[in-house]
Scaffold this motif. Sequence first.
Motif, short mmCIF file in Angstrom:
data_model
loop_
_atom_site.label_atom_id
_atom_site.label_comp_id
_atom_site.label_asym_id
_atom_site.label_seq_id
_atom_site.Cartn_x
_atom_site.Cartn_y
_atom_site.Cartn_z
N LEU A 95 11.32 7.53 -3.54
CA LEU A 95 10.61 6.93 -2.42
C LEU A 95 9.13 6.70 -2.76
CD1 LEU A 95 10.66 5.95 0.50
CD2 LEU A 95 10.22 8.32 1.22
N GLY A 96 8.51 7.69 -3.43
CA GLY A 96 7.11 7.52 -3.84
C GLY A 96 6.94 6.38 -4.83
N LEU A 97 7.88 6.24 -5.76
CA LEU A 97 7.81 5.16 -6.74
C LEU A 97 7.94 3.80 -6.05
CD1 LEU A 97 7.68 4.25 -9.68
CD2 LEU A 97 10.18 4.53 -9.81
N VAL A 98 8.90 3.70 -5.12
CA VAL A 98 9.07 2.45 -4.38
C VAL A 98 7.81 2.12 -3.57
CG1 VAL A 98 10.36 1.35 -2.51
CG2 VAL A 98 11.57 2.63 -4.28
N ARG A 99 7.21 3.17 -2.94
CA ARG A 99 6.00 2.94 -2.14
C ARG A 99 4.85 2.46 -3.04
NH1 ARG A 99 5.67 7.60 -0.18
NH2 ARG A 99 6.63 7.22 1.86
N GLN A 100 4.70 3.04 -4.23
CA GLN A 100 3.63 2.63 -5.15
C GLN A 100 3.85 1.21 -5.64
OE1 GLN A 100 0.87 4.42 -5.91
NE2 GLN A 100 0.18 2.55 -6.93
N GLN A 101 5.10 0.88 -5.98
CA GLN A 101 5.40 -0.49 -6.41
C GLN A 101 5.10 -1.50 -5.30
OE1 GLN A 101 9.49 -0.28 -7.66
NE2 GLN A 101 8.98 0.54 -9.69
N ALA A 102 5.46 -1.12 -4.07
CA ALA A 102 5.18 -2.02 -2.94
C ALA A 102 3.68 -2.20 -2.74
CB ALA A 102 5.83 -1.47 -1.67
N GLN A 103 2.91 -1.09 -2.90
CA GLN A 103 1.46 -1.19 -2.74
C GLN A 103 0.84 -2.05 -3.84
OE1 GLN A 103 -0.34 0.13 -0.14
NE2 GLN A 103 -1.98 -1.11 -0.99
N ASN A 104 1.34 -1.89 -5.08
CA ASN A 104 0.83 -2.71 -6.18
C ASN A 104 1.10 -4.19 -5.93
OD1 ASN A 104 -0.01 -0.39 -7.48
ND2 ASN A 104 1.81 -0.23 -8.78
N GLN A 105 2.30 -4.51 -5.46
CA GLN A 105 2.62 -5.89 -5.17
C GLN A 105 1.77 -6.43 -4.03
OE1 GLN A 105 6.83 -6.23 -4.48
NE2 GLN A 105 7.39 -5.81 -6.60
N LEU A 106 1.53 -5.58 -3.01
CA LEU A 106 0.69 -6.00 -1.89
C LEU A 106 -0.74 -6.27 -2.35
CD1 LEU A 106 0.38 -6.50 1.13
CD2 LEU A 106 -0.06 -4.06 1.43
N ASP A 107 -1.28 -5.40 -3.22
CA ASP A 107 -2.63 -5.61 -3.75
C ASP A 107 -2.71 -6.91 -4.55
OD1 ASP A 107 -3.37 -3.24 -2.60
OD2 ASP A 107 -3.19 -2.06 -4.45
N ALA A 108 -1.68 -7.17 -5.36
CA ALA A 108 -1.67 -8.41 -6.14
C ALA A 108 -1.61 -9.63 -5.24
CB ALA A 108 -0.48 -8.40 -7.10
N LEU A 109 -0.81 -9.54 -4.17
CA LEU A 109 -0.71 -10.66 -3.24
C LEU A 109 -2.04 -10.88 -2.51
CD1 LEU A 109 2.83 -10.11 -1.68
CD2 LEU A 109 2.14 -11.88 -3.30
N MET A 110 -2.74 -9.82 -2.16
CA MET A 110 -4.03 -9.96 -1.48
C MET A 110 -5.06 -10.61 -2.40
SD MET A 110 -3.61 -8.99 1.59
CE MET A 110 -5.33 -8.91 2.10
N LEU A 111 -5.07 -10.21 -3.67
CA LEU A 111 -5.98 -10.85 -4.63
C LEU A 111 -5.65 -12.32 -4.80
CD1 LEU A 111 -6.24 -8.08 -7.39
CD2 LEU A 111 -8.00 -8.77 -5.75
N ARG A 112 -4.36 -12.61 -4.89
CA ARG A 112 -3.93 -14.01 -5.03
C ARG A 112 -4.32 -14.81 -3.80
NH1 ARG A 112 -3.11 -17.62 -8.94
NH2 ARG A 112 -1.18 -18.82 -8.72
N LEU A 113 -4.15 -14.21 -2.63
CA LEU A 113 -4.50 -14.89 -1.38
C LEU A 113 -6.01 -15.15 -1.32
CD1 LEU A 113 -3.68 -15.95 1.38
CD2 LEU A 113 -3.93 -13.63 2.27
N ALA A 114 -6.82 -14.18 -1.75
CA ALA A 114 -8.27 -14.37 -1.76
C ALA A 114 -8.67 -15.50 -2.70
CB ALA A 114 -8.96 -13.07 -2.16
N GLU A 115 -7.99 -15.58 -3.84
CA GLU A 115 -8.27 -16.67 -4.78
C GLU A 115 -7.95 -18.03 -4.16
OE1 GLU A 115 -6.59 -18.46 -9.02
OE2 GLU A 115 -5.90 -16.51 -8.29
#
Length: 310
Positions: free
Chosen positions: A72-92
């Motif tokens: 569950l922790g691994l899935v949560r971290q992967q989801a957070q990493n993907q969310l951070d990447a999407l936010m950076l992409r959205l800002a760009e």
Amino acid sequence: MKIIIVNQDHSRTRTYSGSGKWVGILFCCAFMLSMAAGGAMYAWLTNDQEHMLTSEGVKNWKRVLDTQQQDLGLVRQQAQNQLDALMLRLAELQGRMTRLDALGERLTSKAKLDDGEFDFSEAPALGGPQEFAEAEAAYSKVSLIDAIDQLADQIDNREKQLDLLDNLISNRTLHDDSFLAGLPIRKGWLSSRYGRRTDPFTGKAAWHNGVDFAGKRGSEIISVAAGVVVWSGTRSGFGLLVEVNHGNGYLTRYAHNEENLVKVGDIVARGQVIATMGSSGRSTGPHVHFEVLKNGKPQDPSRYIYRASN
């Protein structure tokens, strides 16, 4: 003895007759089957409960829970990493959209489009008939990341198109501004034409390389096209003189000025005031002597004065 059996919906009944002996045997069999099933259930629950209550069983359950928590922790971290990447992409993408809006506003102004014809502050208008569900099913669903990548590709394509349009409009504007056309004055009248004339000082035939526009002293003298000032000062016969290089071999002269308002190296626009009318140099009164040269050779200024502007 009679046994009556009624259907579940009470629509039909059946009656069976039998002696007391057979009825007793039937009840005995049913009782034995019930006892056997209950015993089996009790044995299973007892054995499973005993297994669960042992220390080894508790350890197994703890290992299972620890593994599930790690997953569950691994899935949560992967989801957070993907969310951070999407936010950076959205800002760009938001930054690129802001740049496109600014570029669109500038192009609208440069192209002199009607107010409101292209409003980059409003969302584009959309519409169309409602499609049937079968038509929607023909298109495969895409993930959020794929949709963002498609949007990025579209923005990149629009940026290239707008940059190209910006260059085309800039080149057209530069060409239009450097196009020689119009009068070098705002007020005044034509007092001498290009070509052969009688010299006002000697009375003899002479050649006149420009045209003269007379007017009130101090009247504005304007550049007929955009260019760079290559001379601003006194020259023999011309008095105070301004020369503007317009590129492509074209140069214009504005002579007999009372005051020069530009200096060498200044970039001037079409219609910009560059001097005031005077009578400096070899002159009989306030006027501007206007010449057009192409590759160093005098041209008839009337060909440029009266031609239509781009």
